[in-house]
Enzyme design. Structure first.
Site, PDB file in Angstrom:
ATOM      1  N   ASN A 154      40.730  37.375  45.106  1.00  0.00           N
ATOM      2  CA  ASN A 154      39.329  36.818  45.152  1.00  0.00           C
ATOM      3  C   ASN A 154      39.242  35.566  44.262  1.00  0.00           C
ATOM      4  OD1 ASN A 154      38.841  38.626  43.162  1.00  0.00           O
ATOM      5  ND2 ASN A 154      36.977  39.193  43.849  1.00  0.00           N
ATOM      6  N   GLU A 251      38.735  46.579  35.813  1.00  0.00           N
ATOM      7  CA  GLU A 251      37.832  45.923  36.581  1.00  0.00           C
ATOM      8  C   GLU A 251      38.002  46.077  38.129  1.00  0.00           C
ATOM      9  OE1 GLU A 251      35.528  44.415  35.392  1.00  0.00           O
ATOM     10  OE2 GLU A 251      35.920  43.618  33.112  1.00  0.00           O
ATOM     11  N   CYS A 285      33.496  41.408  43.676  1.00  0.00           N
ATOM     12  CA  CYS A 285      33.330  42.935  43.396  1.00  0.00           C
ATOM     13  C   CYS A 285      32.165  43.295  42.910  1.00  0.00           C
ATOM     14  CB  CYS A 285      34.211  43.039  42.111  1.00  0.00           C
ATOM     15  SG  CYS A 285      34.036  42.070  40.985  1.00  0.00           S
ATOM     16  N   GLU A 459      35.151  42.541  30.114  1.00  0.00           N
ATOM     17  CA  GLU A 459      35.999  40.962  30.210  1.00  0.00           C
ATOM     18  C   GLU A 459      34.717  40.054  29.535  1.00  0.00           C
ATOM     19  OE1 GLU A 459      38.063  40.455  34.006  1.00  0.00           O
ATOM     20  OE2 GLU A 459      39.541  40.746  32.459  1.00  0.00           O
TER      21      GLU A 459
HETATM   22  P1  NAD Z   1      44.515  45.934  45.177  1.00  0.00           P
HETATM   23  O1  NAD Z   1      43.890  47.105  44.145  1.00  0.00           O
HETATM   24  O2  NAD Z   1      44.763  45.998  46.506  1.00  0.00           O
HETATM   25  O3  NAD Z   1      45.240  44.929  44.257  1.00  0.00           O
HETATM   26  C1  NAD Z   1      45.082  44.501  42.966  1.00  0.00           C
HETATM   27  C2  NAD Z   1      46.103  44.166  42.235  1.00  0.00           C
HETATM   28  O4  NAD Z   1      47.055  45.449  41.842  1.00  0.00           O
HETATM   29  C3  NAD Z   1      47.327  43.558  43.112  1.00  0.00           C
HETATM   30  O5  NAD Z   1      47.883  42.433  42.274  1.00  0.00           O
HETATM   31  C4  NAD Z   1      48.390  44.328  43.559  1.00  0.00           C
HETATM   32  O6  NAD Z   1      49.677  43.866  43.638  1.00  0.00           O
HETATM   33  C5  NAD Z   1      48.372  45.491  42.236  1.00  0.00           C
HETATM   34  N1  NAD Z   1      48.795  46.593  42.584  1.00  0.00           N
HETATM   35  C6  NAD Z   1      48.988  47.283  43.710  1.00  0.00           C
HETATM   36  N2  NAD Z   1      49.272  48.629  43.315  1.00  0.00           N
HETATM   37  C7  NAD Z   1      49.787  48.679  42.245  1.00  0.00           C
HETATM   38  C8  NAD Z   1      50.192  49.585  41.243  1.00  0.00           C
HETATM   39  N3  NAD Z   1      50.753  50.721  41.825  1.00  0.00           N
HETATM   40  N4  NAD Z   1      50.708  49.418  39.892  1.00  0.00           N
HETATM   41  C9  NAD Z   1      50.368  48.034  39.561  1.00  0.00           C
HETATM   42  N5  NAD Z   1      49.896  47.067  40.030  1.00  0.00           N
HETATM   43  C10 NAD Z   1      49.520  47.475  41.544  1.00  0.00           C
HETATM   44  O7  NAD Z   1      43.018  44.739  45.114  1.00  0.00           O
HETATM   45  P2  NAD Z   1      42.742  43.706  45.955  1.00  0.00           P
HETATM   46  O8  NAD Z   1      42.770  44.088  47.555  1.00  0.00           O
HETATM   47  O9  NAD Z   1      43.703  42.547  45.471  1.00  0.00           O
HETATM   48  O10 NAD Z   1      41.438  43.211  45.438  1.00  0.00           O
HETATM   49  C11 NAD Z   1      40.228  43.684  46.095  1.00  0.00           C
HETATM   50  C12 NAD Z   1      39.605  44.643  45.100  1.00  0.00           C
HETATM   51  O11 NAD Z   1      39.475  44.197  43.770  1.00  0.00           O
HETATM   52  C13 NAD Z   1      38.208  45.198  45.545  1.00  0.00           C
HETATM   53  O12 NAD Z   1      38.288  46.450  45.329  1.00  0.00           O
HETATM   54  C14 NAD Z   1      37.401  44.467  44.423  1.00  0.00           C
HETATM   55  O13 NAD Z   1      36.116  45.095  44.176  1.00  0.00           O
HETATM   56  C15 NAD Z   1      38.165  44.665  43.165  1.00  0.00           C
HETATM   57  N6  NAD Z   1      37.817  43.505  42.195  1.00  0.00           N
HETATM   58  C16 NAD Z   1      37.089  43.746  41.127  1.00  0.00           C
HETATM   59  C17 NAD Z   1      36.950  42.760  40.200  1.00  0.00           C
HETATM   60  C18 NAD Z   1      36.137  43.042  38.879  1.00  0.00           C
HETATM   61  O14 NAD Z   1      36.051  42.292  37.831  1.00  0.00           O
HETATM   62  N7  NAD Z   1      35.563  44.318  38.761  1.00  0.00           N
HETATM   63  C19 NAD Z   1      37.048  41.417  40.460  1.00  0.00           C
HETATM   64  C20 NAD Z   1      37.592  41.061  41.842  1.00  0.00           C
HETATM   65  C21 NAD Z   1      38.115  42.136  42.486  1.00  0.00           C
END
Ligand code: NAD
Length: 485
Positions: A154, A251, A285, A459
């Protein structure tokens, strides 16, 4: 408005672009049209190894520099980023589909703020002197070593900078893996850091999906992992890091409450709910997706909200008049549409929006549900799309209990004119990042992060320094050593 969106190569390692087409091909799709705008390749084990080796080689010399000199590189990078804001914003719009109106102010701009802020702090990262009678101790704030950053889709530029800036300020090196959905913007961050004087290998970008992330997290050369992503991914990454006692910042997701009391300024509360649900097409998020509205103001709130949503300009994200873009991918659109169907099936009342637009791309009208109850799926699960749920409440204690009845704890906000109530309620809400008469502000000076399942660590702000450095304690005896034998 056009821009070349195919990057020079898939990865950025040791101060230069690197291509290796033997990795799986990954199509980059422009969410506003569904067209493929670029192709990159996932990192092979060899590419991952090269990135980690480059980071390890760069880190020791970088850590030896006076903090002020490290800071100067980050501040220069911030200046370059600001000077190129428009081009970077256009690229971010192609990468994510977010409207240019937003990306011009929220992405490279926020990344530059982080680089500037942590660049400024880098010269002040000191330990302390601890007097102990005739003896004394001192502490040294040391870097962790090679850090891995893993991003969500995002905020690709912002996430890369929010992780890189404190990591590099503290004397670490980083290997960053962007989300496979949005691989383009982080490469520009790497380019800019090199141009600003970062030594080769200090900040590297490798592409790939979860398997590449997993390989990075489990590599013994890595001291710390900072993930921005969903809770299920967070569990896996945290567990893998724990196996080798690595530091983590998590996060993760949220289902945050926004409380609107009867005495709230109506337009401010509606504005807060809009910012907290529909910015970036709801893919934020910290969004306040459970909007608890006190019964006395409910009717006026819903009427005003529906009126103001009519002002959403949905369409071409590259047109600066557009203020509501598509969802990031077809997959995400389908997830959100399924939640809307579930909301209807479970008895929530759709006040406005929720329909897919009859055009190419992944557009959905911003949706508002009323009469949502705590047990409904749309009130419990993170949707990560433009779906706002209004839940009714009558008294403060009840609202606080219900707001806290979730496994998440990323953010919380409230609107009221009663200052005592504002601080009392914020004190009782279990969330890491809170807002009084506002929603979703994220200045770099303020720590950002969650409690409960929403994350570990913080962060931004001085708090991030704690998560990218460790303290070495040194006891200094001034007299003789007294031993028992
Ligand atoms: P996701 O968890 O599917 O993926 C996040 C990242 O993790 C990607 O780069 C993915 O390739 C990687 N990943 C996936 N499996 C992994 C593994 N086993 N080991 C290491 N890396 C791995 O999330 P998304 O769909 O990309 O993003 C949406 C989510 O992110 C939502 O839940 C949102 O709330 C959260 N988010 C949180 C924040 C925050 O700051 N708290 C900010 C933005 C998004």
């Amino acid at each position: 408005m056009t821009q070349d969106t195919q990057p020079t190569a898939s990865h950025y390692i040791d101060g230069a672009y690197l291509e290796d087409t033997s990795g799986d091909a990954m199509a980059v799709i422009y969410p506003a049209t569904g067209a493929r705008i670029a192709r990159v390749h996932a990192a092979t084990p060899d590419v991952i190894d090269r990135a980690l080796a480059a980071a390890e080689a760069a880190q020791a010399d970088w850590a030896r520099l006076p903090g002020r000199e490290r800071g100067r590189v980050l501040i220069r990078a911030a200046e370059i980023m600001r000077a190129r804001n428009r081009d970077l914003s256009i690229l971010e719009t192609y990468d994510t589909g977010k409207p240019l109106q937003e990306t011009l102010v929220a992405d490279a701009a926020s990344g530059a703020d982080a680089l500037e802020y942590f660049g400024g702090l880098a010269g002040s990262l000191t330990g302390e002197h601890i007097p102990l009678g005739d003896d004394w101790a001192y502490t040294v704030r040391e870097p962790l070593g090679v850090c891995v950053g893993i991003g969500a889709w995002n905020y690709p530029t912002q996430i890369a900078c929010w992780k890189a800036a404190p990591a590099l300020a503290c004397g670490n090196a980083m290997v960053f893996k962007p989300s496979e959905t949005t691989p383009l913007s982080a490469l520009k961050v790497a380019e800019i850091l090199t141009e600003a004087g970062a030594p080769p290998g200090l900040f590297n970008v490798v592409q790939g999906a979860g398997d590449v992330g997993q390989r990075l997290v489990t590599d013994p050369r890595v001291a710390k992992v900072s993930l921005t992503g969903s809770v299920p991914t967070g569990r896996k990454v945290y567990a893998a890091a724990a196996a080798e006692m690595k530091h983590v910042t998590m996060e993760l997701g949220g289902k945050s409450p926004l409380l609107v009391f009867d005495d709230a300024d109506l337009d401010n509360a509606v504005g807060g709910a809009i910012l907290g649900n529909f910015y970036s097409s709801g893919q934020v998020c910290s969004n306040g997706t459970r909007v608890f509205v006190q019964t006395g103001i409910k009717k006026a709130f819903l009427t005003r909200l529906a009126e103001r949503l009519n002002g959403a300009v949905i369409g071409d994200p590259l047109d600066e008049a557009t203020n509501f873009g598509p969802l990031v991918s077809e997959g995400q659109l389908n997830i959100v549409m399924r939640y809307i169907e579930t909301g209807l099936a479970e008895g929530a009342r759709l006040v406005t929006g929720g329909q897919r637009l009859d055009r190419a791309g992944y557009f959905l009208r911003p949706a508002v549900f009323a009469d949502v109850t705590d047990d409904m799926t749309i009130a419990r699960e993170e949707i990560f799309g433009p779906v706002l749920s209004v839940l009714d409440f009558t008294d403060e204690a009840e609202a606080v209990d219900r707001a806290n009845a979730t496994d998440y704890g990323l953010s919380a906000g409230l609107f009221t004119r009663d200052i005592s109530r504002a601080h009392r309620v914020i004190g009782a809400l279990r969330a890491g990042t809170c807002f009084v008469n506002s929603y979703n502000d994220a200045p770099v000076e303020m720590p950002f992060g969650g409690v409960k399942m929403s994350g570990v660590g913080r962060e931004n702000a001085k708090a991030a320094i704690e998560h990218y450095s460790q303290v070495k304690s040194v006891y200094v005896r001034m007299g003789d050593v007294e031993a028992p034998f």
